[in-house]
Design an enzyme around this catalytic site. Structure first.
Site, PDB file in Angstrom:
ATOM      1  N   ALA A  61       0.845  -1.197   0.000  1.00  0.00           N
ATOM      2  CA  ALA A  61       0.000   0.000   0.000  1.00  0.00           C
ATOM      3  C   ALA A  61       0.880   1.247   0.000  1.00  0.00           C
ATOM      4  O   ALA A  61       2.038   1.214   0.440  1.00  0.00           O
ATOM      5  CB  ALA A  61      -0.893  -0.015   1.231  1.00  0.00           C
ATOM      6  N   GLY A 102       0.907  -5.220   0.911  1.00  0.00           N
ATOM      7  CA  GLY A 102      -0.222  -5.347  -0.016  1.00  0.00           C
ATOM      8  C   GLY A 102       0.189  -5.951  -1.343  1.00  0.00           C
ATOM      9  O   GLY A 102      -0.639  -6.533  -2.042  1.00  0.00           O
ATOM     10  N   GLU A 105      -0.161  -9.544  -0.780  1.00  0.00           N
ATOM     11  CA  GLU A 105      -1.600  -9.832  -0.650  1.00  0.00           C
ATOM     12  C   GLU A 105      -2.275  -9.829  -2.025  1.00  0.00           C
ATOM     13  O   GLU A 105      -3.140 -10.650  -2.305  1.00  0.00           O
ATOM     14  CB  GLU A 105      -2.245  -8.822   0.287  1.00  0.00           C
ATOM     15  CG  GLU A 105      -1.771  -9.000   1.732  1.00  0.00           C
ATOM     16  CD  GLU A 105      -2.263  -7.909   2.639  1.00  0.00           C
ATOM     17  OE1 GLU A 105      -1.994  -6.715   2.352  1.00  0.00           O
ATOM     18  OE2 GLU A 105      -2.913  -8.220   3.642  1.00  0.00           O
ATOM     19  N   GLU A 125       4.179  -5.279   7.637  1.00  0.00           N
ATOM     20  CA  GLU A 125       3.282  -4.279   8.223  1.00  0.00           C
ATOM     21  C   GLU A 125       3.546  -3.998   9.707  1.00  0.00           C
ATOM     22  O   GLU A 125       3.344  -2.868  10.159  1.00  0.00           O
ATOM     23  CB  GLU A 125       1.824  -4.692   8.045  1.00  0.00           C
ATOM     24  CG  GLU A 125       1.299  -4.515   6.618  1.00  0.00           C
ATOM     25  CD  GLU A 125       1.586  -5.704   5.715  1.00  0.00           C
ATOM     26  OE1 GLU A 125       2.482  -6.518   6.042  1.00  0.00           O
ATOM     27  OE2 GLU A 125       0.928  -5.820   4.667  1.00  0.00           O
TER      28      GLU A 125
HETATM   29  N1  T1G Z   1       4.482   3.693   0.342  1.00  0.00           N
HETATM   30  C1  T1G Z   1       4.875   4.937  -0.014  1.00  0.00           C
HETATM   31  N2  T1G Z   1       6.173   5.272  -0.286  1.00  0.00           N
HETATM   32  C2  T1G Z   1       7.083   4.291  -0.182  1.00  0.00           C
HETATM   33  C3  T1G Z   1       6.749   2.966   0.187  1.00  0.00           C
HETATM   34  C4  T1G Z   1       5.381   2.684   0.447  1.00  0.00           C
HETATM   35  N3  T1G Z   1       4.962   1.446   0.769  1.00  0.00           N
HETATM   36  N4  T1G Z   1       7.898   2.233   0.193  1.00  0.00           N
HETATM   37  C5  T1G Z   1       8.896   3.059  -0.154  1.00  0.00           C
HETATM   38  N5  T1G Z   1       8.407   4.297  -0.377  1.00  0.00           N
HETATM   39  C6  T1G Z   1       9.181   5.463  -0.813  1.00  0.00           C
HETATM   40  C7  T1G Z   1      10.225   5.907   0.205  1.00  0.00           C
HETATM   41  O1  T1G Z   1       9.653   6.808   1.127  1.00  0.00           O
HETATM   42  C8  T1G Z   1      11.247   6.582  -0.702  1.00  0.00           C
HETATM   43  O2  T1G Z   1      10.710   7.866  -1.047  1.00  0.00           O
HETATM   44  C9  T1G Z   1      11.213   5.742  -1.983  1.00  0.00           C
HETATM   45  O3  T1G Z   1       9.928   5.070  -1.963  1.00  0.00           O
HETATM   46  C10 T1G Z   1      12.294   4.703  -2.040  1.00  0.00           C
HETATM   47  O4  T1G Z   1      12.179   3.947  -0.811  1.00  0.00           O
HETATM   48  C11 T1G Z   1      -2.687  -3.263   2.953  1.00  0.00           C
HETATM   49  C12 T1G Z   1      -1.341  -1.822   4.732  1.00  0.00           C
HETATM   50  C13 T1G Z   1      10.475  -1.355  -0.763  1.00  0.00           C
HETATM   51  C14 T1G Z   1      12.388  -2.313   0.540  1.00  0.00           C
HETATM   52  O5  T1G Z   1       6.231  -1.545   4.517  1.00  0.00           O
HETATM   53  O6  T1G Z   1      10.583  -1.409   2.863  1.00  0.00           O
HETATM   54  O7  T1G Z   1       0.941  -2.768   2.321  1.00  0.00           O
HETATM   55  O8  T1G Z   1      12.502   9.320   0.003  1.00  0.00           O
HETATM   56  O9  T1G Z   1      14.461   4.578   0.018  1.00  0.00           O
HETATM   57  O10 T1G Z   1      15.957   1.361   0.085  1.00  0.00           O
HETATM   58  O11 T1G Z   1      -1.630  -4.935   4.178  1.00  0.00           O
HETATM   59  O12 T1G Z   1      11.092   1.157   0.590  1.00  0.00           O
HETATM   60  O13 T1G Z   1      12.648   8.658  -2.402  1.00  0.00           O
HETATM   61  O14 T1G Z   1      10.858  10.259  -1.637  1.00  0.00           O
HETATM   62  O15 T1G Z   1      13.126   2.717   1.130  1.00  0.00           O
HETATM   63  O16 T1G Z   1      15.265   0.564  -2.269  1.00  0.00           O
HETATM   64  C15 T1G Z   1       3.858  -2.410   3.459  1.00  0.00           C
HETATM   65  C16 T1G Z   1       8.064  -0.224   2.797  1.00  0.00           C
HETATM   66  C17 T1G Z   1       3.052  -1.170   3.328  1.00  0.00           C
HETATM   67  C18 T1G Z   1       7.429  -1.580   2.470  1.00  0.00           C
HETATM   68  C19 T1G Z   1      12.726  -0.364  -0.996  1.00  0.00           C
HETATM   69  N6  T1G Z   1       5.106  -2.256   2.722  1.00  0.00           N
HETATM   70  N7  T1G Z   1       9.161   0.087   1.889  1.00  0.00           N
HETATM   71  O17 T1G Z   1      13.847   0.074  -0.252  1.00  0.00           O
HETATM   72  O18 T1G Z   1      14.075   2.418  -1.208  1.00  0.00           O
HETATM   73  S1  T1G Z   1       1.579  -1.253   4.261  1.00  0.00           S
HETATM   74  C20 T1G Z   1       6.212  -1.783   3.337  1.00  0.00           C
HETATM   75  C21 T1G Z   1      10.363  -0.535   2.049  1.00  0.00           C
HETATM   76  C22 T1G Z   1       0.642  -2.397   3.415  1.00  0.00           C
HETATM   77  C23 T1G Z   1      -1.358  -3.835   3.339  1.00  0.00           C
HETATM   78  C24 T1G Z   1      -0.528  -2.905   4.154  1.00  0.00           C
HETATM   79  C25 T1G Z   1      11.451  -0.083   1.125  1.00  0.00           C
HETATM   80  C26 T1G Z   1      11.747  -1.052  -0.026  1.00  0.00           C
HETATM   81  P1  T1G Z   1      11.745   9.099  -1.298  1.00  0.00           P
HETATM   82  P2  T1G Z   1      13.520   3.440  -0.108  1.00  0.00           P
HETATM   83  P3  T1G Z   1      14.889   1.094  -0.929  1.00  0.00           P
END
Ligand code: T1G
Length: 691
Positions: A61, A102, A105, A125
């Protein structure tokens, strides 16, 4: 356009394309739903392949949408997944790279899944204070078993597709490839085009529903992060998957997800997530300033810090030359590094080959000339300005033009160090935290003359070695240690006011600190602070004495290293045992001062400790030592054990309100002459926030 639609043969390809991580924001969810509808309505299409971009199926998400109407705007992620699952034509997910939250999922809503073996699969999450909110707690157990699902969901750690495909009886992947995952998915799509009924994960029963192992893991997690609720909620939902009908489990998951998403802990963790990424940006440095190449690093000093720093670079596969002043010091350092690696091998965190590969990248030497081809030199010598000046004078003579000269100093003036060189633009601070090969925080201290590309290079190097980098200006203690001094002052003031070390530590640890201030002091060594205080007493006899702490050190009670400090320790033990000697010390202090032991509410103890951090953080912001309040939060979470699910001291202050913090500080300081910072006064008056 965040989702592309194309047709090859009689297979539609739906490709998610929403840089940077294929976040499933509202527009992307709509694009997938529309593309699916189009494929299902088309008489030229028999099957559908759903995929992302190379290296990123989807990171889940769009976290930046949380707290806005877009999160639940139709179609929700749950709606899209249900549409995939109930599609009248086979949907094959083609997964490469990150498939998280997500994103996983979504893939679980497909009828078939093909992945590259190195893909990173997970439901992280909990790191955001959430549980999966689109069926993950109910579908994942059905394809990998409740034991593995519970561990993945309550721990939040991703696994590779290969690891999961190797699980006996797994039904997550239909095929694993090391090449073109879309071609493999297209092939499967043709094979299954006529299969009916289509296999749905929701129709499977949960296998291997033993979650005992995960419950044990969770128990360890719970002890480590008191008060953090998401892991337990996640575990309960996974267990429910094995005992209740799918729809009921799904409804329970949705309810829990929404409660957590609207709660303080998730808001704090989302803040921490974005704060770490914001810290990488330096507003007054031209974007895209090129970093210098760093292929070879030299470390001056093979002591605890130097050895840990060297290990950090070796772990990233970077060549390291380590320099000491004597053969025995060098050998001692190398032995310590090898022992450290050996412990990692024994714990299964490193292979024997990995150990040898790392040591093969290391060049130990007594000769400064051997660092003349290093791109970055990090000085980790004794914390004394004369020593630093002499080292940097030598470095200026031998380091190649364009080499970056960094000091690991934890408090000394980077500008004064740079001034002994003819290249102040190439000098800055890279303050690692002990143990340097473990602690994530790296304070990157920008001198008055540090050039932009040197700063950008240090930031890039920090990311490359897995550190959380934060830019700090030059002052005594930079950001973290300067705030730590205030935190310790507040703890000492509580002691003088009648609290006991155990009461203070217990309140801090129930708030979520990894360790209270006195247990931490016993671990770090009380003699370190004592030496600094004695230097300050000598420099300024008017410096207020820390009588109890000084008396403790005069007894040689330096903490765990001497088997006694603020607490007693069994020989070789680490368990902090309240000490009758310290009780006697407190009693005589109070008798001498006409005060007495008294009980403090845990809340007041926490407020005294945390508000002191906030007060100093406000001054650090006022002086421009930190670029933003969230940087201070990152420092204190990553380097000082502040509970991540509280967002950091400045975020926590925002939840309490600046006016409340100001009135608390006024109450605690009484008439000791304390004055609030202009920023705190302003925010309290305006009802503003630090972040
Ligand atoms: N949403 C929005 N922005 C995100 C994002 C996300 N999920 N993940 C990364 N970004 C942005 C981050 O802020 C940065 O922005 C850029 O992307 C590069 O990220 C319904 C509710 C995927 C392993 O928790 O773990 O799904 O600073 O620097 O080192 O059940 O990003 O460049 O402007 O981290 O290569 C669950 C979170 C969401 C994954 C990549 N997913 N992201 O690492 O790049 S909740 C997560 C990460 C969900 C469902 C639930 C990492 C990465 P900017 P980065 P990276």
């Amino acid at each position: 356009m965040s989702t592309h639609y194309s047709v090859t043969g009689r297979t539609a390809i739906l490709r998610i394309d929403n840089p940077p991580v294929n976040g499933l924001g509202h527009a992307t969810r709509k694009g997938i739903a529309q593309g699916l509808r189009r494929a299902l309505d088309s008489t030229d299409v028999d099957a559908i392949v759903l995929t992302g971009r190379e290296g990123s199926f989807s990171a889940g998400a769009d976290i930046s949408e949380f707290g806005t109407a877009r999160t639940t705007a139709a179609p929700s992620l749950g709606d899209v997944i249900a549409a995939l699952e109930d599609a009248g034509k086979p949907v094959v997910a083609a997964i490469d790279g990150t498939c998280l939250g997500g994103g996983l999922e979504l893939a679980l809503g497909a009828h078939y899944r093909v992945a590259t073996s190195s893909s990173r699969i997970g439901l992280p999450e909990v790191h955001l204070g959430l549980v999966p909110g689109a069926g993950g707690t109910q579908r994942l157990p059905r394809v990998v078993g409740a034991d593995v699902a519970a561990d993945m969901i309550s721990g939040g750690a991703p696994r590779t597709a290969r690891e999961l495909e190797d699980l006996p009886g797994q039904r997550l992947f239909d095929r694993l490839v090391d090449g073109d995952v879309i071609a493999a998915a297209m092939e499967l799509a043709v094979e299954v085009a006529a299969v009916r009924p289509l296999p749905r994960v929701r129709d499977l029963s949960v296998g291997r529903d033993d979650t005992a192992a995960a419950r044990a893991t969770h128990e360890r997690l719970r002890r480590r992060s008191r008060g953090f609720v998401a892991p337990a909620e996640a575990l309960a939902l996974v267990e429910k998957a094995g005992t209740t009908p799918f729809e009921e489990g799904l409804a329970e998951e949705r309810k829990t997800f929404l409660e957590l998403m609207n709660g303080e802990q998730s808001a704090a963790l989302r803040h921490a997530f974005f704060a770490e990424r914001a810290a990488r940006k330096v507003p007054d440095v031209r974007p895209k300033t090129p970093a210098r190449t760093v292929d070879k690093v030299a470390v001056i000093g093979a002591g605890t810090m130097g050895g840990g720093i060297a290990m950090t670079f070796l772990g990233a596969g970077i060549l390291v030359t380590i320099v000491e002043s004597s053969r025995e010091a060098l050998d001692r350092g190398l032995d310590a590094m090898r022992r450290n690696y050996q412990r990692q091998v024994e714990r299964g965190k490193l292979t024997a080959d990995g150990l040898e590969q790392r040591m093969a990248l290391l060049t130990p030497t007594l000769d400064y000339a051997d660092l003349s081809d290093s791109d970055l030199v990090i000085e980790a010598a004794f914390e004394d300005m004369d020593v630093k000046r002499s080292v940097f004078t030598r470095l200026d003579e031998v380091a190649k033009p364009g080499a970056i000269l960094a000091s690991n100093t934890s408090t000394l003036d980077i500008d004064a160090i740079a001034a002994v060189t003819g290249r102040p633009g190439d000098v800055l601070g890279m303050h690692f935290f002990s143990p340097a090969n473990v602690m994530k925080l790296l304070e990157i201290v920008r001198g008055a003359k540090t050039s932009d590309d040197v700063l950008v290079t240090a930031m890039a190097v920090g990311q490359r070695i897995g550190k959380t980098g934060v830019v700090a200006g030059v002052c005594d203690g930079f950001i973290g240690n300067r705030m730590l001094a205030r935190y310790r002052d507040a703890a000492t003031a509580l002691l003088h006011a009648g609290a006991t070390p155990a009461a203070i530590d217990s309140a801090a640890e129930h708030f979520g600190f990894a360790m209270g201030p006195f247990r931490m002091a016993d671990l770090a060594g009380n003699d370190i602070g004592w030496a600094i205080r004695k230097r300050r007493y000598a420099q300024d006899p008017g410096t207020p004495r820390e009588e109890i702490s000084d008396a403790l050190c005069e007894m040689g009670r330096f903490g765990q290293k001497t088997g006694a400090g603020w607490y007693d320790y069994a020989p070789g033990g680490r368990e902090a045992i309240p000490s009758p000697v310290v009780e006697e010390l407190l009693a005589s202090f109070h008798a001498e001062h006409g005060t007495k032991l008294r009980t403090f509410e845990a809340d007041e103890i926490v407020q005294r400790l945390v508000f002191a951090l906030v007060d100093e953080g406000a001054r650090i912001l006022d002086e421009g030592i930190a670029l933003r309040a969230s940087d201070i939060d990152v420092v204190y979470i990553a380097g000082y054990g502040f509970p991540r699910y509280r967002g950091g001291p400045m975020f926590y202050a925002d939840t309490m309100g600046a006016a409340h913090v100001l009135s608390g500080l006024r109450r605690f300081h009484g008439d000791d002459g304390w004055e609030p910072s202009p920023l705190l006064m302003r925010l309290a008056a305006e009802g503003g926030t630090f972040n």
